[in-house]
Design an enzyme around this catalytic site. Structure first.
Site, PDB file in Angstrom:
ATOM      1  N   HIS A 184      -9.135  -4.491   2.904  1.00 34.86           N
ATOM      2  CA  HIS A 184      -7.701  -4.540   2.629  1.00 34.86           C
ATOM      3  C   HIS A 184      -7.358  -5.489   1.498  1.00 34.86           C
ATOM      4  CE1 HIS A 184      -7.391  -2.926   6.818  1.00 34.86           C
ATOM      5  NE2 HIS A 184      -6.402  -2.241   6.246  1.00 34.86           N
ATOM      6  N   SER A 205      -5.385  -2.625  18.823  1.00 36.56           N
ATOM      7  CA  SER A 205      -4.596  -3.356  17.824  1.00 36.56           C
ATOM      8  C   SER A 205      -3.153  -3.577  18.229  1.00 36.56           C
ATOM      9  CB  SER A 205      -4.628  -2.621  16.500  1.00 36.56           C
ATOM     10  OG  SER A 205      -5.939  -2.631  16.001  1.00 36.56           O
ATOM     11  N   CYS A 237      -5.061  -5.179   9.706  1.00 36.66           N
ATOM     12  CA  CYS A 237      -6.323  -5.662   9.130  1.00 36.66           C
ATOM     13  C   CYS A 237      -7.086  -6.508  10.157  1.00 36.66           C
ATOM     14  CB  CYS A 237      -6.047  -6.481   7.873  1.00 36.66           C
ATOM     15  SG  CYS A 237      -7.563  -7.217   7.214  1.00 36.66           S
TER      16      CYS A 237
END
Lengths: 406, 602
Positions: B358, B314, B371
């Site tokens: 989310h 991420s 997310c």
């Protein structure tokens, strides 16, 4: 009348001197390699090489030099290709790539290139309308010489590469370039040399002014000479300052390996001790002490003259010098006698190359020149060198046989 | 004229011969009779290495070698005597060395006339014993040689590298550069990249020795050449930062961390675990130990900070966000389909790391909470070309050009790459979804991640990562220019990305890196790894309003970036910016949870 067979009119003095040198070489190689366990029996191998070399010399003498004239460029092209090949996949020894290996035979293309360059230059300079004050006459030979010079210097083999400019300068002179102009052409070299010696450009500037006054060249020549020298004078100190310390160091060691006390410096000291301790009559054949216990490295190749000086003393060392002097002086005499321009020029080129090798090698062994790894012609152990030296002498005999021809 | 020149040349030689053989004959004869000239090498010390504040990182200390010098004075007969078995036995016992080895070395020395080192780095009792019995064993001698010392041991070992004795192959290759047997040569790290500056020039002198091999005087022939020490080096590394990073990572079994100054690209610290102790190499390694170090499973010699390639996970979302904003496919306020824990695309379901979802997020919020569903949707809109362009602009997939050896490039897949791998048009858009969350074929080095954080911190200013600040005595030494032109984007875009990263630390997935009174901007990452447990990643820079340090942590097979890597960064930052406010203790690395088989973005 009728045709009576008779000996070709070879130069007897030159032949005898050369044979004596090879004989001395063989015995000294024998002596230098008597140290147990190292290079034993090399003299026998050298004798075998000499057999080949003699045959090659006869062949080189028998073929009419016109053929060399005709095939000059082809030979030159081949030798350049071989030099490129060496850089590509040559065999290295001590950090330099100098040899091509063909099965059991190792050979050094730089030696062939030397002879081929002489042929090409002789061919170019053999021209009645030549005027070496004109750029279109002097520039092409310069470029022709520069190519093998650069390739051999790249190997790196600085010692051998410098024989190319020596050949060129001698042949420029023989082909009629006025000495003043020759000096003018060499001035950038003096320029750099004087800068490194004195650290200032003033000495050179003074000498250059005197030279210009003496030669009084044409305006265009004058401008060119001044421009080139100016550029060199400007560039050298600046380039030098630009370099890192370690780069400077590397260049210094390259130009003068004698600075490296572990390798070359050690050899020079040991060589001087060997020669100096020989005295007037020497310690006697096979009785040298320095060569024992490996105190004199490369004693059968580059430093063979030290063994001569140690075992045979001043008398032996001077005998060698005299024999070489005979070879060289007869060589130049042949160049004078030859009626054919190509033959005469060829002789000058070949003799000058030989002379360069002899002088630099001997000066190196007495500690007056940097150690650059040049064998001593006819004396040092080594197949390629012996064969090539004999071919050079064969070509001189070629000139001798046909000195009356035009 | 040419003939005159030739005669002149021969005349010069004759003069030279006369001088040597007549004038100086007596002198040289004396030297030759006793044959007492010997070359003594004076080893030049390597340059020292300092950190940016002048703290010592590497220097030299004298070590003692016991050598055998063949006695040239005596005849060959004497030389044979020397390899007398009794002599060898006694000497071997004296040196605590193997008899066969001693015999071999002495024989070789006698043959070549060269000095042989019988025992390296001899301990004091051996030295004392040799000194005492020197009279009985002519030829045996103690020589001093500078050895490399790294006072901090394993600290920064991958940055410094190590210097070892030159081997035969290198000796052949580098003979032109003046290397001698027994010389030290840099093998990795700056020891290797700056080898030419660090190594000095050995000195030498010719000495006259007596029959017992003792030195009597110096030979005037070759004046002694003093050894020239190598240049000292000042690194960009800050010992405080390095120490903080080493402590934070002390419990990590495999991983790497990089700290970089975003303003100039100077590396402030670099840790790779497992580490090695470069002192071991100075002392001389056994073959078994060498094998263990170089090819063991953990491979401590590998500098994972520049040679380890990992999926960025991420942390890559930072680049995706910038790419999306600068190309206009989304704005800061863009909201897409809400996240309910997974996203359906092309007949497949792509999960979000948070299974409960989310909900609806704007762009900074999506980055803050990492997310995956949001970024899947961005990925499909962005397309491969724009994603690739942004990644390349940040310097991923290419060497950064850091002055350390053997840096890896990593991988940023391109259209051509996929065409080659799967055939033209043989690949699916699903690939793009994976890329958008930093998975798939993407591979980056920890250094590249740190560089990415640094570029966000300075709004895309190009820098060249480097570890050498200054070479003392070489004022013309400069760090080379950056290889990348930097990242171009509107200041507003940069602000949005920076804001998103600040939110991550403030109240997102990276809160473990918070520091009191200092604003930190960061991004967590948890990279799936086909070979085992997930890698934990974290990148950050601080202070967010005046960035002075950018950090990247990659911890292999240890779980979540937010819970494993971020606390380590936090510990480092707290030590630097708020040393008094909290302990520097890092929570222990949790036992890895098996997460394989789950698509995870964070």
């Amino acid at each position: 009348m009728g045709t009576k067979w008779r000996l070709p009119s070879i130069d007897i003095a030159l032949t005898v001197a050369a044979f004596l040198l090879v004989a001395m070489g063989l015995s000294i190689v024998y002596s230098a390699t008597t140290v147990p366990g190292q290079h034993e029996g090399l003299w026998a191998k050298q004798l075998l090489w000499f057999g080949f070399a003699l045959a090659a010399a006869c062949l080189a003498a028998a073929i009419h030099y016109r053929l060399y004239d005709t095939f000059a460029y082809i030979l030159y092209g081949i030798s350049i290709l071989l030099l490129v090949a060496v850089l590509g996949f040559g065999t290295s020894a001590m950090g330099a790539k100098r040899w091509l290996e063909l099965g059991p035979i190792k050979f050094q293309p730089s030696e062939l290139a030397k002879i081929a360059t002489v042929f090409v230059l002789a061919r170019r300079f053999d021209d009645r309308n030549l005027d070496l004050r004109r750029i279109r006459d002097w520039l092409p030979p310069l470029l022709i010489t520069l190519v093998p010079f650069a390739l051999v210097a790249k190997e790196p083999d600085l010692g051998t590469s410098l024989s190319f400019p020596v050949i060129l300068v001698a042949m420029y002179f023989w082909a009629g370039m006025p000495p003043g102009h020759l000096l003018l052409g060499l001035s950038p070299v003096f320029n750099v040399a004087l800068f490194f010696l004195t650290g200032s450009l003033l000495w050179f500037a003074a000498g250059f002014a005197v030279l210009l006054g003496a030669v009084r060249p044409k305006l265009s020549t004058l401008l060119l000479a001044v421009a080139v020298n100016g550029a060199v004078a400007y560039a050298v100190p600046h380039l030098w300052d630009q370099l890192h310390d370690y780069q400077k160091r590397r260049i210094e060691t390259f130009l003068n390996p004698g600075q490296d006390p572990h390798g070359a410096g050690y050899q020079i000291i040991q060589s001087k001790i060997a020669i100096g301790s020989g005295g007037l009559v020497g310690k006697g054949f096979l009785r040298g002490t320095q060569k024992g216990l490996a105190f004199l490295p490369m004693r059968h190749t580059d430093f063979i003259y030290s063994v001569v000086g140690e075992e045979l003393g001043l008398l032996g060392a001077l005998t060698v010098v005299i024999l070489y002097a005979v070879v060289i002086l007869r060589g130049y005499r042949l160049a004078l006698q030859a009626r054919n321009g190509f033959a005469s020029l060829m002789a000058v080129g070949l003799v000058s190359a030989l002379f360069y090798h002899i002088i630099v090698n001997i000066m190196m062994t007495i500690g007056w020149a940097p150690v650059t790894g040049l064998p001593l012609p006819l004396l040092s152990y080594g197949g390629t060198a012996l064969i090539v030296n004999c071919i050079q002498l064969g070509l001189l005999q070629n000139v001798a046989i046909r000195r009356q021809e035009y | 004229m040419l003939a005159a020149l030739a005669v002149g040349g021969f005349a010069v030689i004759t003069v030279g011969l006369l001088i040597l053989q007549i004038q100086d004959h007596g002198y040289f004869l004396r030297l030759a009779q006793e044959n007492r000239v010997r070359l003594e090498v004076m080893r030049a010390p390597r340059g020292a290495i300092y950190d940016r504040n002048g703290e010592l990182l590497a220097d030299n200390y004298p070590s003692f070698n016991i050598v055998f010098r063949p006695l040239p004075a005596e005849s060959t007969a004497r030389a044979k005597l020397v390899v007398d078995p009794l002599w060898v036995r006694q000497v071997s016992r004296l040196l605590e060395e193997d008899t066969t080895r001693v015999t071999e070395l002495v024989r070789k020395a006698n043959r070549s006339g060269q000095t042989a080192t019988l025992r390296h780095n001899a301990p004091f009792p051996v030295l004392a014993a040799v000194e005492e019995s020197r009279a009985e064993y002519p030829g045996l001698e103690v020589v001093i040689q500078p050895l490399r010392r790294y006072p901090h041991g394993t600290l920064a070992s991958h940055l410094l590298g190590y210097a070892g004795e030159i081997n035969d192959k290198e000796l052949v290759e580098r003979e032109q550069q003046g290397y001698q047997a027994g010389d030290l040569i840099g093998r990795t790290g700056v020891e290797r990249t700056l080898e030419e500056f660090l190594r000095g020039r050995d000195g030498a002198e010719f000495v006259v020795v007596n029959a017992m091999g003792r030195r009597v005087s110096t030979l005037s022939e070759g004046p002694p050449q003093r050894p020239e020490p190598g240049h000292d080096i000042v690194m960009t590394v800050d010992l405080r930062v390095q120490q903080a990073m080493e402590e934070a990572m002390a419990k990590v079994s495999r991983g790497a961390a990089v700290a970089i100054d975003p303003r100039d690209g100077g590396i402030l610290g670099m840790v790779s675990r497992p580490a090695f102790d470069p002192n071991e190499f100075s002392r001389g390694l056994s073959f078994a130990r060498w094998k263990q170090l170089s090819s063991g499973g953990a491979n401590p010699l590998l500098n994972r900070a520049i040679q380890g390639a990992y999926p960025p996970g991420s942390t890559f979302k930072v680049i995706v966000m910038l790419a999306a904003l600068r190309s206009g496919v989304a704005s800061v306020a863009s909201r897409f389909a809400s996240c309910f824990g997974s996203y359906h695309f092309g007949g497949r379901s792509f999960g979000c790391w948070k299974r409960e979802g989310h909900g609806s997020l704007d762009f900074p919020g999506a980055l803050q909470h990492s997310c995956d569903v949001y970024f899947y949707q961005i990925g499909t809109k962005l397309g491969l070309a724009r994603l690739e362009a942004a990644a390349l602009a940040f310097g991923l997939g290419e060497k950064t050009g850091i002055d350390l050896p053997q840096e890896r490039r990593g991988l940023v897949p391109s259209q051509a790459y996929y065409d080659k791998r799967w055939g033209v048009n043989g690949w699916r858009k699903g690939t793009l979804l994976n890329l958008a969350i930093g998975q798939g074929e993407l591979l980056v080095t920890p250094l590249q991640l740190a560089l990415m954080a640094a570029e966000v911190a300075t709004q895309g200013r190009p820098v060249r990562p480097h570890v050498v600040k200054e070479v003392r005595g070489a004022p013309d030494f400069h760090t080379p220019r950056p290889l990348q032109p930097g990242v171009a984007a509107d200041p507003a875009v940069w602000r949005a990305v920076q804001h998103g990263m600040e939110l991550v630390v403030e109240s997102g997935t990276g809160t473990a890196s918070r520091v009191q009174d200092v604003k930190v901007a960061g991004k967590t990452g948890t990279a799936q790894n086909p070979h085992g447990n997930d890698h934990a990643l974290f990148v950050c820079y601080a202070p967010a309003d005046d960035p002075r340090i950018a950090l990247a942590f990659v911890i292999e097979n240890s779980g979540h970036g937010g819970s494993v890597a971020a606390p380590m960064a936090g510990a480092v930052l707290r030590r630097l910016f708020a040393p008094d406010t909290s302990t520097t203790e890092v929570p222990p690395v949790p036992i890895p949870i098996d997460t394989s088989g789950v698509v995870r973005g964070d």
